[in-house]
Enzyme design. Structure first.
Site, PDB file in Angstrom:
ATOM      1  N   GLY A   1       0.826  -1.219   0.000  1.00 23.80           N
ATOM      2  CA  GLY A   1       0.000   0.000   0.000  1.00 23.80           C
ATOM      3  C   GLY A   1       0.852   1.258   0.000  1.00 23.80           C
TER       4      GLY A   1
ATOM      5  CE  LYS B   1      -5.833   8.599  10.442  1.00 24.20           C
ATOM      6  NZ  LYS B   1      -5.691   8.837   8.996  1.00 24.20           N
TER       7      LYS B   1
ATOM      8  CG  ASP C   1      -2.435  10.750  15.538  1.00 15.56           C
ATOM      9  OD1 ASP C   1      -1.747  11.420  14.747  1.00 15.56           O
ATOM     10  OD2 ASP C   1      -3.607  11.053  15.841  1.00 15.56           O
ATOM     11  CG  HIS C   2       1.647  10.572  10.619  1.00 17.36           C
ATOM     12  ND1 HIS C   2       0.357  10.382  10.200  1.00 17.36           N
ATOM     13  CD2 HIS C   2       2.122  11.616   9.900  1.00 17.36           C
ATOM     14  CE1 HIS C   2       0.070  11.271   9.262  1.00 17.36           C
ATOM     15  NE2 HIS C   2       1.119  12.042   9.056  1.00 17.36           N
TER      16      HIS C   2
ATOM     17  CG  HIS D   1      -3.714  13.121  11.946  1.00 21.19           C
ATOM     18  ND1 HIS D   1      -3.081  12.070  12.541  1.00 21.19           N
ATOM     19  CD2 HIS D   1      -3.822  12.779  10.636  1.00 21.19           C
ATOM     20  CE1 HIS D   1      -2.803  11.137  11.631  1.00 21.19           C
ATOM     21  NE2 HIS D   1      -3.254  11.543  10.471  1.00 21.19           N
TER      22      HIS D   1
HETATM   23  C1  BG6 Z   1      -3.089  10.556   7.019  1.00 16.68           C
HETATM   24  C2  BG6 Z   1      -4.415  10.680   6.323  1.00 16.68           C
HETATM   25  O1  BG6 Z   1      -3.249  10.013   8.302  1.00 16.68           O
HETATM   26  O2  BG6 Z   1      -2.507  11.838   7.125  1.00 16.68           O
HETATM   27  C3  BG6 Z   1      -4.223  11.284   4.948  1.00 16.68           C
HETATM   28  O3  BG6 Z   1      -4.999   9.399   6.210  1.00 16.68           O
HETATM   29  C4  BG6 Z   1      -3.488  12.605   5.040  1.00 16.68           C
HETATM   30  O4  BG6 Z   1      -5.454  11.466   4.282  1.00 16.68           O
HETATM   31  C5  BG6 Z   1      -2.233  12.441   5.874  1.00 16.68           C
HETATM   32  O5  BG6 Z   1      -3.152  12.997   3.723  1.00 16.68           O
HETATM   33  C6  BG6 Z   1      -1.597  13.789   6.148  1.00 16.68           C
HETATM   34  O6  BG6 Z   1      -0.351  13.590   6.740  1.00 16.68           O
HETATM   35  P1  BG6 Z   1       0.785  14.684   6.628  1.00 16.68           P
HETATM   36  O7  BG6 Z   1       1.883  14.124   7.441  1.00 16.68           O
HETATM   37  O8  BG6 Z   1       1.099  14.817   5.171  1.00 16.68           O
HETATM   38  O9  BG6 Z   1       0.200  15.930   7.182  1.00 16.68           O
END
Ligand code: BG6
Length: 473
Positions: A30, A158, A187-188, A250
């Site tokens: 993925g 998430k 949750d990154h 987030h």
């Molecule tokens: C993900 C979402 O968790 O975070 C995505 O599923 C989103 O839809 C992404 O694009 C955004 O992450 P970042 O780190 O680019 O702000």
């Protein structure tokens, strides 16, 4: 005695390194795996933070060989890894990788997976659920039925579930196989440098400590604007929408870090939960929520032609506690917007009718802190001018080089059992409680889903909530 201690210690280390450890990625072919997880592990490999025997097993339905898989990963690595792609180093890293073809929706296929583990003598596991939430139950069932439990952790992406009821069911299922301290809800956003920096700024500066409350702060804005669209993730996204994809996790994380009380121990999650529990349920949807869908979303591949999924949310949140009475927090996020930019804006109350002070924490792509305040205009008696201090953290090369990617930081934290940067179950419950209530009210109120132009800043109706600071129109 000293010698003896050293001996015991080195024997233990010896034993430790004899364990075969592996991360198994469900959703191995993925987007998330190619873009984030494999590059994060490559970075950890370059930094020598992976055990020598650490293996990476990508699971997928596609008919790849391990060699095919490695070549695909190599292509992504060149663009997405923080550490420079070096062919020799990547080839060493690739020795860790195996591709395992499996239909993860068929529980009986997990028997083959277990045979593979036995064959490779893998003794310690991290299972990474990088799949859509509706697969979490099946995967856990498959593991429970066939795979050995001995020394296993699980990292789950998430949103955890589709609502509170479904999340509770999943939580119970996971508990049949994993202990609570083996479950890592990722949750990154918690791994992002500037989100962690909010804590440092809030709690280590006398200049902010005393004014972080309703007496001095007029409002707070949290924006996560994205220029990308739904891309190849339609299957997941069309069922989820921006509220569950971004806000429930987030942005409520960010909100709770900005607004929580000072954590007393090493973990901030208790204070985050308290804050989430004090979010006031929204009573009037029309005045507090704007949902939108970008023009052209319905023509994206694999999107239902009559989809009502929101790709944009703007929300006014209020917090029912002593510190924040009547201070509105505005949150918004959207796809296909005119810019990719995330930031937190703290707007202070005006003093003597002078322009308001403002603190902006820039999360991405630029990382930094901007402060706007008033000073005397030179040469005048007492005229004011607005001046600013702008600290650009990411403008400094050394800072960029030293800042780990969010996933790199969190994967490493999981490897060393550091749970501080992962969400906890009661946090998830509190977030779902708040979001489910809003979604139910939105659907039953018949409130509109506004269409907005691509490359705009979202539906103009969102500007009825507040004057958003980041406005490119
Ligand atoms: C993900 C979402 O968790 O975070 C995505 O599923 C989103 O839809 C992404 O694009 C955004 O992450 P970042 O780190 O680019 O702000």
């Amino acid at each position: 005695m000293k010698e003896q201690t050293r001996l015991v210690h080195s024997t233990m280390i010896g034993l430790e390194t004899m364990q075969n450890k592996a991360i198994t990625i469900f959703g191995g072919s993925g987007d998330l795996t190619y873009r984030k997880l494999l590059p994060a592990m490559y970075n950890l490999h370059v930094l020598d933070q992976l055990d020598e025997d650490f293996k990476i097993i990508g699971l997928g339905r596609r008919d790849y060989t391990t060699e095919d898989y490695i070549e695909i990963a190599r292509g992504w690595m060149k663009e997405h890894s923080r550490k420079k792609y070096v062919e020799k180093v990547f080839n060493e890293f690739a020795q860790r990788i195996t591709y395992f073809k499996i239909d993860i929706s068929n529980e009986d296929e997990y028997a083959r997976l277990q045979e593979f583990y036995i064959d490779k003598e893998i003794k310690e596991h991290i299972y990474y659920y990088a799949v859509a939430p509706e697969m979490f139950l099946t995967v856990t069932n498959g593991l429970k039925k066939y795979c050995s439990k001995n020394k296993a952790k699980v990292i789950i992406e998430k949103p955890f579930g589709a609502n509170l009821e479904n999340a509770s069911k999943l939580n119970n299922k996971l508990a049949e196989f994993f202990g609570q301290d083996e479950i890592y809800h990722i949750d990154h956003y918690l791994g992002k440098e500037m989100i962690q920096n909010i804590l440092s700024v809030r709690f280590n500066n006398a200049i902010f400590k005393g004014i972080w409350n309703k007496d001095f702060i007029e409002s707070v804005q949290i924006t996560a604007a994205e220029s990308v669209g739904v891309g190849t993730r339609a299957g997941y996204y069309d069922k989820s929408g921006a509220m569950k994809d971004m806000i429930q996790n987030h942005l409520l994380q960010v909100l709770s870090i900005v607004a929580m009380e000072k954590p007393t121990g090493t973990s901030m999650y208790k204070e985050q939960v308290e804050l989430l529990k004090s979010l006031k349920p929204i009573t009037n949807i029309e005045d507090n929520l704007v949902m939108g869908q970008y023009d052209g979303y319905l023509e994206e591949s694999n999107i239902a032609p009559d989809s009502k999924t929101e790709t944009y949310v703007a929300l006014k949140v209020e917090i029912d506690n002593e510190r924040w009475q009547k201070v509105p927090f505005f949150i918004r996020t959207g796809k296909k917007l005119a810019t990719r930019e995330s930031q937190v804006v703290i707007k202070f109350k005006a003093e003597n009718d002078a322009p308001q002070n403002m603190l902006i924490i820039k999360i991405q792509p630029t990382e930094g802190i901007y402060l706007k305040f008033n000073a005397k205009k030179p040469g005048t008696a007492n005229d004011l001018q607005e001046v600013s201090m702008d600290f650009c953290q990411s403008c400094i090369l050394e800072n960029r080089l030293n800042t780990p990617e969010a996933y790199e930081r969190l994967l490493y934290a999981c490897l060393v059992n550091d749970r501080m940067l992962f969400s906890q179950w009661d946090q998830i419950v509190a977030s779902w409680n708040y979001i489910n209530d809003i979604l139910e009210k939105y659907h039953s109120s018949g409130a509109k889903l506004y269409t907005y132009d691509q490359d705009s800043m979202g539906p103009k109706e969102a500007y009825k909530l507040t004057d958003w600071i980041l406005d490119l129109e």
